[in-house]
Design a protein around this motif. Structure first.
Motif, PDB file in Angstrom:
ATOM      1  N   LYS A 148      29.245  10.208  32.726  1.00 30.29           N
ATOM      2  CA  LYS A 148      30.672  10.137  32.377  1.00 30.29           C
ATOM      3  C   LYS A 148      30.903  10.536  30.921  1.00 30.29           C
ATOM      4  O   LYS A 148      31.864  11.247  30.601  1.00 30.29           O
ATOM      5  CB  LYS A 148      31.197   8.720  32.620  1.00 30.29           C
ATOM      6  N   LEU A 149      30.024  10.100  30.032  1.00 31.84           N
ATOM      7  CA  LEU A 149      30.165  10.457  28.622  1.00 31.84           C
ATOM      8  C   LEU A 149      30.006  11.959  28.414  1.00 31.84           C
ATOM      9  O   LEU A 149      30.765  12.591  27.670  1.00 31.84           O
ATOM     10  CB  LEU A 149      29.125   9.704  27.789  1.00 31.84           C
ATOM     11  N   ILE A 150      29.005  12.530  29.072  1.00 29.23           N
ATOM     12  CA  ILE A 150      28.796  13.981  28.953  1.00 29.23           C
ATOM     13  C   ILE A 150      29.986  14.735  29.518  1.00 29.23           C
ATOM     14  O   ILE A 150      30.437  15.745  28.967  1.00 29.23           O
ATOM     15  CB  ILE A 150      27.489  14.395  29.659  1.00 29.23           C
ATOM     16  N   GLY A 159      27.341  16.598  33.810  1.00 28.19           N
ATOM     17  CA  GLY A 159      27.102  15.165  33.786  1.00 28.19           C
ATOM     18  C   GLY A 159      25.996  14.725  34.726  1.00 28.19           C
ATOM     19  O   GLY A 159      25.455  13.632  34.571  1.00 28.19           O
ATOM     20  N   LEU A 160      25.681  15.568  35.715  1.00 26.03           N
ATOM     21  CA  LEU A 160      24.578  15.227  36.618  1.00 26.03           C
ATOM     22  C   LEU A 160      23.251  15.110  35.878  1.00 26.03           C
ATOM     23  O   LEU A 160      22.300  14.513  36.383  1.00 26.03           O
ATOM     24  CB  LEU A 160      24.468  16.292  37.719  1.00 26.03           C
ATOM     25  N   ALA A 161      23.206  15.665  34.664  1.00 20.92           N
ATOM     26  CA  ALA A 161      21.984  15.558  33.867  1.00 20.92           C
ATOM     27  C   ALA A 161      21.645  14.113  33.555  1.00 20.92           C
ATOM     28  O   ALA A 161      20.489  13.774  33.251  1.00 20.92           O
ATOM     29  CB  ALA A 161      22.146  16.351  32.573  1.00 20.92           C
ATOM     30  N   GLY A 162      22.654  13.255  33.660  1.00 23.99           N
ATOM     31  CA  GLY A 162      22.397  11.841  33.425  1.00 23.99           C
ATOM     32  C   GLY A 162      21.397  11.249  34.396  1.00 23.99           C
ATOM     33  O   GLY A 162      20.751  10.233  34.097  1.00 23.99           O
ATOM     34  N   LEU A 163      21.257  11.875  35.566  1.00 23.93           N
ATOM     35  CA  LEU A 163      20.300  11.374  36.555  1.00 23.93           C
ATOM     36  C   LEU A 163      18.859  11.446  36.067  1.00 23.93           C
ATOM     37  O   LEU A 163      17.987  10.759  36.599  1.00 23.93           O
ATOM     38  CB  LEU A 163      20.437  12.168  37.862  1.00 23.93           C
TER      39      LEU A 163
END
Length: 403
Positions: A148-150, A159-163
């Motif tokens: 969400k922050l990205i 934002g999927l990089a957060g995974l």
């Protein structure tokens, strides 16, 4: 020899529970705790190396108690390599294992039946499921927050990089499992659940080897052969001893045969649908006069099915002729001083090993007198009434002893 003769020589076979640790742990535990109990109870114990050719791993004990001298050779029947292999699971495989184990215990109805006995070991079984799911939920929550922050400054799909943080967090928890024990307990319960109570092939073969080792002891010049089964090792011992007696390898004119089960978790296996062999062996062993079987647990041990007669609660006690086990309480709140009990009461895993340790207010259960004293197990507990608070009602849904 007669069953009331004084023991001068003894062979002790210790079968550990589901434990990946090297067996030297048990020697050092015996050395430390035996010295402590000897000081408390005013007797002498001396450990030394086991005689050459006396088995894969063990030690020798010279006991001097109540004016009698004894010699005991200990052997640890090792299956820690099998445990380590079963624990060699990746994170994804462990979560798949979690799903299968939960499905086995919940789907079969075994979990609800077990809760009617003792809630402690059931909570211990549920703990790794809930804690592993909590780890996953935390990791996914952190990943979502980062995403969400990205997404506030970059295209949403980035934002999927957060995974990427998920495996990092899960790996951190796994590395810290020496404090949490979630992975360890998950593998423990999963090992029996994977085959719904049947002995896995590698364990079945190892148990046959254990039986051969014990059988050899009956050919030696000893007064008592004592089998100690701790935790999961108790149900292994049940099947090993049943096989030995069925095969006619225990003779009336040979050494006394004694079986001491400690902190047993037999229902965790016997309540599973395909535990035919274990249920059959429980029904058989409980009637035999070739051995003495004493089952020691304590309500203070939250990892054991305390004071649950493993034969009766499994629903396989015969209508007549049941002799064993004699169910005895180690009564931690009475045999440990208030100060010692306060120190140990929340250390659940340590309490599960208390049966192998010193008591500062010992009662009629003393591991070191049993393993290195001059009385047979039969003589020590002759006339002893079973614990009045034991549970004997049949609770198991699955009582068949053959497919």
């Amino acid at each position: 020899m007669s069953r009331d003769a004084t023991v001068r020589t003894r062979r002790v076979f210790y079968i550990p529970g589901y434990d990946p640790i090297h067996p030297r742990r048990y020697r050092e535990l015996y050395r430390k705790e035996g010295a402590a109990q000897a000081a408390i109870s005013d007797y002498d114990l001396a450990l030394s190396a086991k005689a050459a050719g006396g088995g894969p791993y063990g030690w020798h004990v010279a006991g001097d108690m109540d004016g009698a001298q004894t010699q005991a050779d200990f052997e640890v029947l090792v299956w820690s390599d099998i445990v380590r292999d079963s624990m060699a699971q990746g994170i994804i495989a462990t979560y798949l294992q979690l799903a299968r184990t939960a499905a086995t215990y919940i789907g079969s109805g075994a979990l609800w039946r077990l809760m009617k006995l003792r809630k402690g070991p059931v909570i211990a079984a549920l703990y790794p499921v809930l804690f592993l799911l909590a780890q996953l939920a935390l990791a996914l929550g952190v990943a979502y927050g980062i995403g969400k922050l990205i997404g506030l400054v970059l295209p949403a799909w980035v934002g999927l990089a957060g995974l990427a943080v998920v495996p990092v967090i899960l790996n951190w928890f796994r590395k810290k499992d020496g404090k949490f024990f979630a992975y360890y307990l998950m593998h423990d319960y999963a090992y029996s659940a994977q085959s719904k109570g049947e002995d896995p092939p590698e364990l079945k073969a190892r148990m046959a080897d254990f039986g051969a080792r014990i059988s050899e002891a009956f050919q030696g010049d000893v007064d008592e052969v004592l089998i100690v089964g701790h935790s999961s090792g108790a149900h292994l011992a049940v099947s090993i001893l049943a096989d030995l007696i069925r095969a006619g390898r225990v003779h009336a004119d040979g050494p006394a045969l004694a079986f001491l089960s400690l902190g047993q978790v037999v229902p965790m296996v016997s309540f599973l649908p395909k535990a035919y062999r274990l249920r059959s062996d429980l029904a058989y062993l409980c009637t035999r006069d070739e051995l003495t079987w004493v089952d020691v647990t304590a309500p203070g041990d939250g990892c054991a099915f305390a004071l649950c007669d493993p034969v009766s609660v499994s629903g396989v006690a015969p209508d007549t002729g049941k002799r064993w086990p004699l169910v005895v309480s180690a009564a931690f709140t009475q045999t440990l001083s208030e100060a010692r009990w306060a120190e140990l009461r929340w250390r659940f895993f340590r309490l599960h090993f208390q049966y192998l340790c010193a008591f500062d207010r010992p009662g009629d259960y003393d591991y070191f007198r049993i393993t290195a004293g001059s009385q047979t197990l039969a003589d020590r507990y002759e006339g002893r009434t079973p614990s009045g608070s034991r549970i004997e009602r049949p609770v198991n849904k699955f009582t068949s002893v053959s497919p």
